[in-house]
Design a protein around this motif. Structure first.
Motif, PDB file in Angstrom:
ATOM      1  N   TYR A 112       0.968  -1.142   0.200  1.00 14.57           N
ATOM      2  CA  TYR A 112      -0.158   0.005  -0.151  1.00 14.57           C
ATOM      3  C   TYR A 112       0.751   1.489   0.104  1.00 14.57           C
ATOM      4  O   TYR A 112       0.674   2.208  -0.754  1.00 14.57           O
ATOM      5  CB  TYR A 112      -0.884   0.070   1.341  1.00 14.57           C
ATOM      6  CG  TYR A 112      -1.737   1.120   1.039  1.00 14.57           C
ATOM      7  CD1 TYR A 112      -2.770   1.281   0.433  1.00 14.57           C
ATOM      8  CD2 TYR A 112      -1.532   2.270   2.181  1.00 14.57           C
ATOM      9  CE1 TYR A 112      -3.687   2.513   0.597  1.00 14.57           C
ATOM     10  CE2 TYR A 112      -2.170   3.334   2.003  1.00 14.57           C
ATOM     11  CZ  TYR A 112      -3.231   3.427   1.485  1.00 14.57           C
ATOM     12  OH  TYR A 112      -4.186   4.738   1.518  1.00 14.57           O
ATOM     13  N   ILE A 113       2.036   1.405   0.741  1.00 10.53           N
ATOM     14  CA  ILE A 113       2.463   2.348   1.123  1.00 10.53           C
ATOM     15  C   ILE A 113       3.492   2.649  -0.127  1.00 10.53           C
ATOM     16  O   ILE A 113       3.583   3.770  -0.610  1.00 10.53           O
ATOM     17  CB  ILE A 113       3.713   2.353   2.192  1.00 10.53           C
ATOM     18  CG1 ILE A 113       2.937   2.448   3.503  1.00 10.53           C
ATOM     19  CG2 ILE A 113       4.558   3.565   2.265  1.00 10.53           C
ATOM     20  CD1 ILE A 113       3.683   2.056   4.531  1.00 10.53           C
TER      21      ILE A 113
ATOM     22  N   THR B 127      11.336   4.056   5.270  1.00 10.32           N
ATOM     23  CA  THR B 127      11.426   4.896   6.231  1.00 10.32           C
ATOM     24  C   THR B 127      10.369   4.243   7.386  1.00 10.32           C
ATOM     25  O   THR B 127      10.925   4.323   8.609  1.00 10.32           O
ATOM     26  CB  THR B 127      11.122   6.293   5.828  1.00 10.32           C
ATOM     27  OG1 THR B 127      11.947   6.791   4.922  1.00 10.32           O
ATOM     28  CG2 THR B 127      11.135   7.199   7.014  1.00 10.32           C
TER      29      THR B 127
ATOM     30  N   VAL C  58       9.509   5.976   1.190  1.00 14.32           N
ATOM     31  CA  VAL C  58       8.636   6.205   2.546  1.00 14.32           C
ATOM     32  C   VAL C  58       8.352   4.864   3.147  1.00 14.32           C
ATOM     33  O   VAL C  58       8.180   4.733   4.365  1.00 14.32           O
ATOM     34  CB  VAL C  58       7.285   6.635   1.978  1.00 14.32           C
ATOM     35  CG1 VAL C  58       6.290   6.889   3.095  1.00 14.32           C
ATOM     36  CG2 VAL C  58       7.611   8.183   1.294  1.00 14.32           C
ATOM     37  N   SER C  59       8.183   3.800   2.304  1.00 12.47           N
ATOM     38  CA  SER C  59       8.024   2.499   3.025  1.00 12.47           C
ATOM     39  C   SER C  59       9.134   2.029   3.667  1.00 12.47           C
ATOM     40  O   SER C  59       8.778   1.429   5.041  1.00 12.47           O
ATOM     41  CB  SER C  59       7.858   1.448   1.896  1.00 12.47           C
ATOM     42  OG  SER C  59       7.485   0.155   2.297  1.00 12.47           O
TER      43      SER C  59
ATOM     44  N   GLN D 156       2.837   1.759  -3.453  1.00  7.18           N
ATOM     45  CA  GLN D 156       1.894   2.147  -4.463  1.00  7.18           C
ATOM     46  C   GLN D 156       1.578   3.650  -4.340  1.00  7.18           C
ATOM     47  O   GLN D 156       1.477   4.292  -5.320  1.00  7.18           O
ATOM     48  CB  GLN D 156       0.720   1.209  -4.501  1.00  7.18           C
ATOM     49  CG  GLN D 156      -0.105   1.651  -5.406  1.00  7.18           C
ATOM     50  CD  GLN D 156      -1.398   0.609  -5.833  1.00  7.18           C
ATOM     51  OE1 GLN D 156      -1.378  -0.177  -4.976  1.00  7.18           O
ATOM     52  NE2 GLN D 156      -2.242   0.893  -6.660  1.00  7.18           N
ATOM     53  N   ASN D 157       1.388   4.090  -3.078  1.00  7.14           N
ATOM     54  CA  ASN D 157       0.888   5.503  -3.061  1.00  7.14           C
ATOM     55  C   ASN D 157       1.815   6.482  -2.682  1.00  7.14           C
ATOM     56  O   ASN D 157       1.685   7.571  -2.926  1.00  7.14           O
ATOM     57  CB  ASN D 157      -0.111   5.535  -1.815  1.00  7.14           C
ATOM     58  CG  ASN D 157      -1.577   4.635  -2.280  1.00  7.14           C
ATOM     59  OD1 ASN D 157      -2.389   5.245  -3.257  1.00  7.14           O
ATOM     60  ND2 ASN D 157      -1.856   3.812  -1.545  1.00  7.14           N
ATOM     61  N   SER D 158       2.873   6.234  -2.052  1.00  5.23           N
ATOM     62  CA  SER D 158       4.141   7.033  -1.781  1.00  5.23           C
ATOM     63  C   SER D 158       5.609   6.694  -2.129  1.00  5.23           C
ATOM     64  O   SER D 158       6.367   7.563  -2.121  1.00  5.23           O
ATOM     65  CB  SER D 158       4.186   7.118   0.017  1.00  5.23           C
ATOM     66  OG  SER D 158       2.935   7.487   0.454  1.00  5.23           O
ATOM     67  N   GLY D 159       5.917   5.389  -2.500  1.00  6.02           N
ATOM     68  CA  GLY D 159       7.075   5.266  -2.857  1.00  6.02           C
ATOM     69  C   GLY D 159       7.980   4.135  -2.022  1.00  6.02           C
ATOM     70  O   GLY D 159       7.562   4.147  -0.956  1.00  6.02           O
TER      71      GLY D 159
END
Length: 193
Positions: free
Chosen positions: A162-163, A174, A171-172, A165-168
């Motif tokens: 999910y992360i 991190t 971010v995942s 797909q939505n934020s890169g």
């Protein structure tokens, strides 16, 4: 009704440190599986071949084979806590290394460090459960502990997908690093146990 009351009483038999260990294992499993998925996707985005991606996973697994019995034996002699902290710290470092990796050796190193976390969590963590939990409920306590890393893995995979797909992937990773630090901090109430 009687069985439910018995189950509640059994929970009281477990020492508080056991629940900290469960929480640490659950959180580290979520963070580690998040990082494993991010590693594969990040390597793919960087143009690495399927052989290089699977090789990074294999290197980590090969490195862990001699570690489990060695670390377990050492923890029998000098205590569980230092080795748990070492393993969980390796997991934190593995996530950090992965976040900065652009060469295959960096992904290998990250995989080795993350696999060290699993080796320590399963061998030393299980030994600590045997030390902490009364014999009358050890079977249930051990099986619950052994399931936490896999339940964490499900959470980690789902959240990573999910992360990413939505934020890169950055971010995942991190988020995985922060959760890994939390899992490390959850061990400190176990000091001296």
């Amino acid at each position: 009704h009687v069985e439910r009351a018995g189950a509640t009483n059994n929970l009281r038999i477990y020492p508080p440190g056991y629940f900290f260990l469960l929480a640490a294992s659950l959180a580290s499993g979520a963070a580690m599986f998040n990082a494993v998925l991010a590693r594969s996707l990040e390597m793919d985005m960087l143009g690495f071949s399927a052989a290089a991606i699977s090789g990074a996973a294999a290197v980590g697994s090969i490195a862990s084979i001699p570690l489990q019995p060695l670390i377990g034996r050492l923890s029998d002699r000098s205590g569980r806590f230092p080795y748990l902290v070492l393993g969980y710290s390796a997991g934190v470092l593995g996530v950090v290394v992965m976040g900065f990796s652009r060469q295959v050796w960096g992904f290998w190193l990250a995989s080795i460090l993350l696999t060290l976390l699993i080796s320590v969590s399963t061998s030393v963590g299980s030994a600590l459960v045997a030390d902490l939990v009364p014999a009358a409920v050890l079977g249930g306590g051990m099986s619950l502990f052994n399931s936490t890393i896999w339940v964490g893995g499900i959470i980690g995979y789902a959240s990573a997908g999910y992360i990413i797909q939505n934020s890169g992937a950055a971010v995942s990773l991190t988020a995985a690093g922060l959760v890994m630090v939390i899992s490390l901090l959850l061990l400190f109430p176990l000091r001296g146990k």
